[in-house]
Design a protein around this motif. Structure first.
Motif, PDB file in Angstrom:
ATOM      1  N   HIS A   1       6.831  13.192  -7.656  1.00 25.08           N
ATOM      2  CA  HIS A   1       7.101  12.304  -6.519  1.00 25.08           C
ATOM      3  C   HIS A   1       8.248  12.845  -5.661  1.00 25.08           C
ATOM      4  O   HIS A   1       9.297  13.230  -6.186  1.00 25.08           O
ATOM      5  CB  HIS A   1       7.440  10.902  -7.009  1.00 25.08           C
ATOM      6  CG  HIS A   1       6.334  10.264  -7.788  1.00 25.08           C
ATOM      7  ND1 HIS A   1       5.132   9.891  -7.215  1.00 25.08           N
ATOM      8  CD2 HIS A   1       6.232   9.951  -9.103  1.00 25.08           C
ATOM      9  CE1 HIS A   1       4.349   9.363  -8.138  1.00 25.08           C
ATOM     10  NE2 HIS A   1       4.994   9.399  -9.302  1.00 25.08           N
ATOM     11  N   ASN A   2       8.028  12.875  -4.345  1.00 28.96           N
ATOM     12  CA  ASN A   2       9.047  13.412  -3.429  1.00 28.96           C
ATOM     13  C   ASN A   2      10.364  12.659  -3.494  1.00 28.96           C
ATOM     14  O   ASN A   2      11.435  13.256  -3.471  1.00 28.96           O
ATOM     15  CB  ASN A   2       8.518  13.404  -1.986  1.00 28.96           C
ATOM     16  CG  ASN A   2       7.523  14.534  -1.742  1.00 28.96           C
ATOM     17  OD1 ASN A   2       7.612  15.579  -2.381  1.00 28.96           O
ATOM     18  ND2 ASN A   2       6.594  14.321  -0.828  1.00 28.96           N
ATOM     19  N   TYR A   3      10.272  11.327  -3.560  1.00 28.36           N
ATOM     20  CA  TYR A   3      11.514  10.537  -3.582  1.00 28.36           C
ATOM     21  C   TYR A   3      12.332  10.852  -4.825  1.00 28.36           C
ATOM     22  O   TYR A   3      13.563  10.897  -4.786  1.00 28.36           O
ATOM     23  CB  TYR A   3      11.204   9.042  -3.500  1.00 28.36           C
ATOM     24  CG  TYR A   3      10.626   8.437  -4.750  1.00 28.36           C
ATOM     25  CD1 TYR A   3      11.452   7.918  -5.750  1.00 28.36           C
ATOM     26  CD2 TYR A   3       9.248   8.385  -4.953  1.00 28.36           C
ATOM     27  CE1 TYR A   3      10.925   7.358  -6.895  1.00 28.36           C
ATOM     28  CE2 TYR A   3       8.711   7.846  -6.101  1.00 28.36           C
ATOM     29  CZ  TYR A   3       9.557   7.322  -7.076  1.00 28.36           C
ATOM     30  OH  TYR A   3       9.040   6.779  -8.220  1.00 28.36           O
ATOM     31  N   LEU A   4      11.649  11.107  -5.958  1.00 30.23           N
ATOM     32  CA  LEU A   4      12.339  11.436  -7.202  1.00 30.23           C
ATOM     33  C   LEU A   4      12.992  12.814  -7.112  1.00 30.23           C
ATOM     34  O   LEU A   4      14.106  13.028  -7.607  1.00 30.23           O
ATOM     35  CB  LEU A   4      11.355  11.394  -8.375  1.00 30.23           C
ATOM     36  CG  LEU A   4      11.937  11.654  -9.772  1.00 30.23           C
ATOM     37  CD1 LEU A   4      13.060  10.668 -10.073  1.00 30.23           C
ATOM     38  CD2 LEU A   4      10.848  11.574 -10.828  1.00 30.23           C
ATOM     39  N   ARG A   5      12.291  13.739  -6.440  1.00 27.27           N
ATOM     40  CA  ARG A   5      12.855  15.077  -6.253  1.00 27.27           C
ATOM     41  C   ARG A   5      14.180  15.006  -5.506  1.00 27.27           C
ATOM     42  O   ARG A   5      15.168  15.621  -5.898  1.00 27.27           O
ATOM     43  CB  ARG A   5      11.872  15.952  -5.487  1.00 27.27           C
ATOM     44  CG  ARG A   5      10.591  16.296  -6.237  1.00 27.27           C
ATOM     45  CD  ARG A   5       9.637  17.054  -5.336  1.00 27.27           C
ATOM     46  NE  ARG A   5       8.348  17.281  -5.975  1.00 27.27           N
ATOM     47  CZ  ARG A   5       7.305  17.806  -5.368  1.00 27.27           C
ATOM     48  NH1 ARG A   5       7.392  18.168  -4.088  1.00 27.27           N
ATOM     49  NH2 ARG A   5       6.159  17.982  -6.016  1.00 27.27           N
ATOM     50  N   TRP A   6      14.181  14.244  -4.410  1.00 24.96           N
ATOM     51  CA  TRP A   6      15.398  14.158  -3.596  1.00 24.96           C
ATOM     52  C   TRP A   6      16.529  13.442  -4.331  1.00 24.96           C
ATOM     53  O   TRP A   6      17.692  13.827  -4.212  1.00 24.96           O
ATOM     54  CB  TRP A   6      15.091  13.462  -2.267  1.00 24.96           C
ATOM     55  CG  TRP A   6      14.367  14.361  -1.316  1.00 24.96           C
ATOM     56  CD1 TRP A   6      13.068  14.273  -0.906  1.00 24.96           C
ATOM     57  CD2 TRP A   6      14.909  15.518  -0.671  1.00 24.96           C
ATOM     58  NE1 TRP A   6      12.743  15.293  -0.051  1.00 24.96           N
ATOM     59  CE2 TRP A   6      13.861  16.081   0.115  1.00 24.96           C
ATOM     60  CE3 TRP A   6      16.156  16.142  -0.677  1.00 24.96           C
ATOM     61  CZ2 TRP A   6      14.037  17.221   0.885  1.00 24.96           C
ATOM     62  CZ3 TRP A   6      16.327  17.286   0.094  1.00 24.96           C
ATOM     63  CH2 TRP A   6      15.284  17.811   0.855  1.00 24.96           C
ATOM     64  N   ILE A   7      16.195  12.432  -5.076  1.00 27.00           N
ATOM     65  CA  ILE A   7      17.214  11.723  -5.868  1.00 27.00           C
ATOM     66  C   ILE A   7      17.858  12.675  -6.870  1.00 27.00           C
ATOM     67  O   ILE A   7      19.084  12.714  -7.033  1.00 27.00           O
ATOM     68  CB  ILE A   7      16.595  10.508  -6.593  1.00 27.00           C
ATOM     69  CG1 ILE A   7      16.244   9.411  -5.580  1.00 27.00           C
ATOM     70  CG2 ILE A   7      17.568   9.959  -7.644  1.00 27.00           C
ATOM     71  CD1 ILE A   7      15.479   8.242  -6.188  1.00 27.00           C
TER      72      ILE A   7
END
Length: 222
Positions: A136-142
């Motif tokens: 998941h992209n949001y998890l990557r950025w977090i």
């Protein structure tokens, strides 16, 4: 080649003075050729010599600087622990406050280590992305932002903290002047965290039990 030979000759002189217990001359000589050494090595050698000479506050100051500029080497930590044991101080390093203990530990860690930790964490995240463990992209950025936390904390928080070693036995005061009421006796070698200077005085913020104003000239900040 000439510079290398000069350094070798100087090391031989330092060893000779050390074996003769002529620490004062060794210190004076080392200060003259300060620029020929890496900062961590210079402060380690100087801190060791001050320790042998019995000037424990100056010894602690330079040994802690050696850690900050270099690595967590066993010989530096050993000499520093010997000095701290001899002084038997009540200061930041023995505070019962968990916050004080965390600050003391964080300030000793070499600055380069925070960058290394961030890089290693980032590599793990990138590996997780490549292996499709993190999808998941949001998890990557977090996770990427979290990986940068160590270096950001060091740059924007730890580097802004004024901390140092008390060089001489002195008193703390209720206000930034000797006209104010006296408080505690601050022993030479104590490690403290202070605020911004005010007319040549610093307010000791940590540890709390040493809170008070101290003359700037009695502190060696780093």
């Amino acid at each position: 080649m000439k510079e290398k030979n000069v350094k070798i000759n100087h090391l031989s002189l330092q060893k000779e003075l050390f074996l003769k217990h002529d620490y004062k001359t060794a210190i004076d000589d080392l200060l003259i050729v300060k620029n020929k050494y890496k900062r961590n090595i210079f402060h380690y050698n100087l801190g060791t010599l001050y320790g042998k000479k019995g000037e424990l506050a100056a010894s602690r100051y330079h040994l802690e600087k050696a850690l900050k500029y270099g690595t967590l080497e066993g010989k530096i930590l050993h000499n520093l622990n010997v000095v701290k044991t001899k002084m038997n101080l009540q200061d930041l390093s023995v505070s019962k406050s968990m916050y004080d203990k965390a600050l003391d530990f964080a300030l000793i860690i070499p600055s380069a280590y925070y960058s290394i930790i961030s890089i290693i964490l980032l590599l793990f995240v990138l590996l997780g992305v490549k292996k499709k463990i993190i999808v998941h992209n949001y998890l990557r950025w977090i996770l990427i932002i979290s990986c940068l936390a160590p270096i950001l904390v060091n740059l924007f928080y730890l580097d802004s903290i004024n901390h140092g070693i008390v060089l001489n036995d002195t008193r703390t005061y209720v206000g930034p002047s000797r006209i104010f009421q006296e408080k505690e006796i601050l022993k030479a070698g104590s490690k403290v965290i202070v605020g911004k200077p005010s007319n040549g005085w610093f307010f000791i913020k940590h540890p709390n039990f040493l809170a008070g104003w101290v003359k700037k000239s009695d502190l060696a900040l780093y």
